[in-house]
Design an enzyme around this catalytic site. Structure first.
Site, mmCIF file in Angstrom:
data_model
loop_
_atom_site.group_PDB
_atom_site.id
_atom_site.type_symbol
_atom_site.label_atom_id
_atom_site.label_comp_id
_atom_site.label_asym_id
_atom_site.label_seq_id
_atom_site.Cartn_x
_atom_site.Cartn_y
_atom_site.Cartn_z
ATOM 1 N N GLY A 259 -10.252 -7.622 7.421
ATOM 2 C CA GLY A 259 -10.973 -7.274 6.125
ATOM 3 C C GLY A 259 -11.217 -8.402 5.245
ATOM 4 O O GLY A 259 -11.111 -8.433 3.924
ATOM 5 N N GLU A 301 -5.379 -8.787 11.460
ATOM 6 C CA GLU A 301 -6.274 -8.745 12.249
ATOM 7 C C GLU A 301 -7.803 -9.251 11.678
ATOM 8 O O GLU A 301 -8.634 -8.358 11.915
ATOM 9 C CB GLU A 301 -6.810 -7.463 12.968
ATOM 10 C CG GLU A 301 -5.511 -7.308 13.741
ATOM 11 C CD GLU A 301 -5.591 -5.156 13.621
ATOM 12 O OE1 GLU A 301 -6.249 -4.234 13.314
ATOM 13 O OE2 GLU A 301 -4.777 -4.575 15.117
ATOM 14 N N PRO A 302 -7.934 -10.522 11.607
ATOM 15 C CA PRO A 302 -8.962 -11.198 11.000
ATOM 16 C C PRO A 302 -10.684 -11.345 12.379
ATOM 17 O O PRO A 302 -9.696 -11.622 12.901
ATOM 18 C CB PRO A 302 -8.397 -12.341 10.407
ATOM 19 C CG PRO A 302 -7.817 -12.845 11.485
ATOM 20 C CD PRO A 302 -7.191 -11.470 12.176
ATOM 21 N N ARG A 304 -14.010 -11.396 10.683
ATOM 22 C CA ARG A 304 -15.299 -11.756 9.828
ATOM 23 C C ARG A 304 -14.418 -13.244 9.870
ATOM 24 O O ARG A 304 -15.959 -14.004 9.496
ATOM 25 C CB ARG A 304 -15.500 -11.134 8.459
ATOM 26 C CG ARG A 304 -16.523 -11.372 7.682
ATOM 27 C CD ARG A 304 -17.077 -10.437 6.729
ATOM 28 N NE ARG A 304 -17.159 -8.843 6.606
ATOM 29 C CZ ARG A 304 -17.841 -8.284 7.174
ATOM 30 N NH1 ARG A 304 -19.084 -9.042 7.377
ATOM 31 N NH2 ARG A 304 -17.924 -7.088 7.210
ATOM 32 N N ARG A 341 -27.560 -5.672 9.419
ATOM 33 C CA ARG A 341 -26.625 -5.328 8.425
ATOM 34 C C ARG A 341 -27.027 -5.461 6.511
ATOM 35 O O ARG A 341 -26.163 -4.864 6.008
ATOM 36 C CB ARG A 341 -25.598 -6.740 8.221
ATOM 37 C CG ARG A 341 -24.435 -6.658 9.007
ATOM 38 C CD ARG A 341 -23.369 -7.653 9.131
ATOM 39 N NE ARG A 341 -22.958 -7.336 7.978
ATOM 40 C CZ ARG A 341 -22.398 -7.817 6.993
ATOM 41 N NH1 ARG A 341 -23.457 -8.906 6.825
ATOM 42 N NH2 ARG A 341 -21.673 -7.689 5.714
ATOM 43 N N TYR A 345 -25.842 -1.755 4.925
ATOM 44 C CA TYR A 345 -24.977 -2.508 3.876
ATOM 45 C C TYR A 345 -25.772 -3.316 3.027
ATOM 46 O O TYR A 345 -25.282 -3.267 1.707
ATOM 47 C CB TYR A 345 -23.777 -3.525 4.240
ATOM 48 C CG TYR A 345 -23.097 -2.990 5.853
ATOM 49 C CD1 TYR A 345 -23.029 -1.528 5.781
ATOM 50 C CD2 TYR A 345 -23.194 -3.957 6.505
ATOM 51 C CE1 TYR A 345 -22.114 -1.432 6.819
ATOM 52 C CE2 TYR A 345 -22.806 -3.772 7.636
ATOM 53 C CZ TYR A 345 -21.674 -2.732 7.882
ATOM 54 O OH TYR A 345 -21.687 -2.042 9.262
ATOM 55 N N CYS A 372 -39.867 -2.012 13.624
ATOM 56 C CA CYS A 372 -41.160 -0.971 12.801
ATOM 57 C C CYS A 372 -39.844 0.006 11.787
ATOM 58 O O CYS A 372 -39.583 0.695 12.448
ATOM 59 C CB CYS A 372 -41.769 0.078 13.994
ATOM 60 S SG CYS A 372 -42.571 -1.333 15.040
ATOM 61 N N GLU A 373 -39.555 -0.471 10.683
ATOM 62 C CA GLU A 373 -39.332 -0.209 9.824
ATOM 63 C C GLU A 373 -39.695 -1.054 8.828
ATOM 64 O O GLU A 373 -38.840 -2.011 8.423
ATOM 65 C CB GLU A 373 -37.772 -0.572 9.823
ATOM 66 C CG GLU A 373 -36.456 0.710 11.054
ATOM 67 C CD GLU A 373 -35.954 1.556 10.793
ATOM 68 O OE1 GLU A 373 -35.652 1.240 9.688
ATOM 69 O OE2 GLU A 373 -36.591 2.065 11.801
ATOM 70 N N TYR A 402 -20.815 -9.704 13.163
ATOM 71 C CA TYR A 402 -20.883 -8.407 12.873
ATOM 72 C C TYR A 402 -22.796 -8.658 13.602
ATOM 73 O O TYR A 402 -23.401 -7.616 12.802
ATOM 74 C CB TYR A 402 -20.538 -8.220 12.381
ATOM 75 C CG TYR A 402 -19.557 -7.329 12.308
ATOM 76 C CD1 TYR A 402 -18.776 -6.468 12.909
ATOM 77 C CD2 TYR A 402 -18.038 -8.155 11.244
ATOM 78 C CE1 TYR A 402 -17.475 -6.528 12.791
ATOM 79 C CE2 TYR A 402 -16.993 -8.020 11.173
ATOM 80 C CZ TYR A 402 -16.714 -6.648 12.052
ATOM 81 O OH TYR A 402 -14.884 -7.141 12.026
HETATM 82 C C1 LIG Z 1 -9.120 -1.319 12.977
HETATM 83 C C2 LIG Z 1 -9.607 -3.647 12.253
HETATM 84 N N1 LIG Z 1 -8.931 -4.325 12.373
HETATM 85 C C3 LIG Z 1 -9.986 -5.613 12.060
HETATM 86 C C4 LIG Z 1 -11.043 -5.985 11.976
HETATM 87 C C5 LIG Z 1 -11.750 -6.699 11.691
HETATM 88 O O1 LIG Z 1 -11.985 -6.500 9.862
HETATM 89 P P1 LIG Z 1 -12.396 -7.757 9.423
HETATM 90 O O2 LIG Z 1 -13.533 -8.478 10.257
HETATM 91 O O3 LIG Z 1 -13.002 -7.609 8.567
HETATM 92 O O4 LIG Z 1 -11.610 -8.807 9.583
HETATM 93 C C6 LIG Z 1 -11.546 -4.068 11.759
HETATM 94 C C7 LIG Z 1 -12.912 -3.820 11.496
HETATM 95 O O5 LIG Z 1 -13.043 -3.635 9.920
HETATM 96 C C8 LIG Z 1 -11.041 -3.369 12.277
HETATM 97 O O6 LIG Z 1 -10.980 -1.555 12.229
HETATM 98 N N1 LIG Z 2 -19.640 -4.027 10.936
HETATM 99 C C1 LIG Z 2 -19.677 -3.795 9.113
HETATM 100 C C2 LIG Z 2 -17.905 -4.111 9.313
HETATM 101 C C3 LIG Z 2 -16.800 -3.358 9.971
HETATM 102 C C4 LIG Z 2 -15.822 -4.004 10.447
HETATM 103 C C5 LIG Z 2 -15.289 -3.184 11.454
HETATM 104 N N2 LIG Z 2 -14.302 -2.335 11.623
HETATM 105 C C6 LIG Z 2 -19.761 -5.590 8.846
HETATM 106 O O1 LIG Z 2 -21.127 -6.408 9.625
HETATM 107 O O2 LIG Z 2 -19.485 -5.175 7.953
#
Ligand SMILES: Cc1ncc(COP(=O)(O)O)c(C=O)c1O
Ligand SMILES: N[C@@H](CCCC[NH3+])C(=O)O
Length: 445
Positions: A259, A301-302, A304, A341, A345, A372-373, A402
């Site tokens: 996250g 668990e990074p 992004r 995205r 979002y 087509c959106e 993502y």
């Molecule tokens: C269980 C879990 N771990 C890790 C992540 C990775 O999140 P982020 O990419 O925001 O670090 C996610 C996605 O949100 C997730 O669902």
């Molecule tokens: N798909 C989302 C993140 C979801 C993370 C997975 N739980 C994004 O692009 O920001």
């Protein structure tokens, strides 16, 4: 129970808040308005691989892994493959000493295909299918994160040997992020509330094939206030203490999910890994001391934060139009299909023209896609040369996470390739889909 963060839990680290850059670490200005990533000209890459194309800076990815591993020396750092996974990416993660968070038979298959060490993998999912579980179990997945009471029996029946499991907890933390990617509060589909966790642990203890290893939580993605992570850690440790008191089990593993945020546009704050790591370590140690718990083995668990800034998407301009409302629409040869995205979002992006010498006149434009959106708007309020025209090249920053993993072939537009750059060399990681791929999936008339 959803709470806001108490003031004493807020991050008070010594480092001043810095602005971040959304561009890859190796990005450099080239001649004639070119941008060079990994020592390779983006103008040349577009000529060689076509557009749209996702470009990945391998050095950027590896550097982010090292930053996390250096800041968290005693913590397992598991890259969340959902951000972007390919065979090369899984190999880089193995080489960098990372673990892998996987969430489908497809992701497990990629890890397995490159010989990624199975004991360093974790399987997630709120609705894992029997196929997902079978593939993961036969691979020898290290841990399975159970997400519902019914999953306990399902995994137990399928497991051929003792399987380590974690239980996903809803910590009741309302993470500061977009509601679609907030997963720490009560009213969403992931995980179990404390009562459900107790029940799941009881069931796990009854199954000889399952080994209760610990708890997991993930409060959301692109979390704006790092204090939310600390609050979640405390909540989960409090639950671990309750489980010990009530069921006599030790929570040896604590997986706190991912996250960590990244900057998408100029002005976004950089998330500083090292001061955060210190805060997290202290929070866990202090909480364990207060609760008289042994300090568990930690995992983060990074996703992004490892992959996003390494990625740049290249597009060609297809048309330029002025709307009745006075806006200039610059339409490119990709959009919603390779980047959902922006529409999902309302994500904002940094865009620049590439291969155009500096211009004295600029204009604020809206960059739209080809799909087509009406909502297929990639970026608004972007400053581009006023004479931008069809054939010009644009680069969108921070598209390494993502984007490829969430791409679709909507309108039967083939998905773009992924090209890695490093040491002045480019290499195709994932090939471009073709019109033939679009037809071949269709089995009947
Ligand atoms: C269980 C879990 N771990 C890790 C992540 C990775 O999140 P982020 O990419 O925001 O670090 C996610 C996605 O949100 C997730 O669902
Ligand atoms: N798909 C989302 C993140 C979801 C993370 C997975 N739980 C994004 O692009 O920001």
């Amino acid at each position: 129970m959803t709470t806001t963060v108490p003031p004493e839990a807020r991050i008070t680290g010594p480092s001043p808040r810095r602005l971040g850059s959304p561009w890859p670490l190796t990005a450099r200005q080239g001649v004639g308005g070119d941008l060079v990533v990994g020592g390779v000209s983006l103008v040349e890459l577009a000529g060689r691989y076509g557009t749209p194309t996702y470009v990945v800076d391998e050095v950027d990815v590896r550097t982010r892994c090292r930053t996390f591993r250096g800041a968290f020396p005693d913590v397992e750092v598991a890259y969340a493959g959902k951000a972007f996974l390919s065979r090369a990416m899984a190999t880089w993660m193995a080489e960098e000493g990372m673990s892998l968070d996987l969430c489908s038979a497809g992701e497990v298959g990629v890890a397995e295909s490159v010989g990624f060490p199975a004991e360093r993998t974790i399987l997630h999912g709120n609705a894992k299918t029997v196929a997902d579980l079978e593939v993961a179990l036969s691979y020898g997945v290290g841990r399975i994160v159970l997400d519902s009471a019914s999953e306990v029996a399902r995994v137990s029946v399928l497991a051929q040997r003792p399987q380590r499991v974690l239980i996903r907890v809803i910590p009741g933390v309302d993470a500061h992020t977009h509601p679609a990617i907030a997963t720490g509060s009560e009213d969403q589909k992931f995980g179990l509330r404390p009562g459900g966790v107790r029940e799941a642990v009881r069931r796990v203890l009854e199954q000889p094939q399952l080994v209760y290893a610990g708890l997991h939580c993930h409060i959301g993605s692109q979390v704006g206030d790092p204090s939310d992570f600390l609050l979640a850690a405390r909540r989960v440790l409090e639950l671990a203490r309750a489980l010990r008191d009530e069921l006599g089990v030790e929570t040896t593993d604590l997986d706190l999910g991912g996250g960590y945020p990244v900057p998408y546009v100029v002005g976004d704050i950089a998330f500083d890994v090292a001061p955060f790591a210190d805060q997290l370590r202290r929070t866990v140690q202090d909480t364990c001391a207060r609760l008289r718990l042994p300090v568990p083995r930690l995992t983060i668990e990074p996703g992004r934060a490892i992959a996003a800034r390494a990625g740049v998407t290249l597009y060609r301009v297809v048309s330029v139009k002025r709307s009745a409302g006075g806006r200039t629409f610059v339409a490119v040869d990709g959009g919603f299909g390779d980047n959902p995205r922006a529409e999902m979002y309302g994500a904002r992006y940094t865009v620049r023209s590439v291969g155009r010498p500096a211009s004295s006149r600029h204009e604020i434009v809206t960059i739209v896609g080809r799909y087509c959106e009406a909502g297929d708007v990639l970026a608004e309020d972007i400053l581009l040369p006023a004479d931008i025209h069809p054939g010009d090249l644009l680069a969108v920053a921070c598209t390494g996470a993502y984007h490829h993993s969430m791409a679709s072939s909507y309108n039967l537009v083939p998905r773009p390739p992924v090209v890695a750059v490093r040491d002045e060399t480019s290499r195709l990681l994932v090939r471009r889909e073709t019109d033939v791929d679009m037809r071949c999936r269709d089995v009947g008339l």
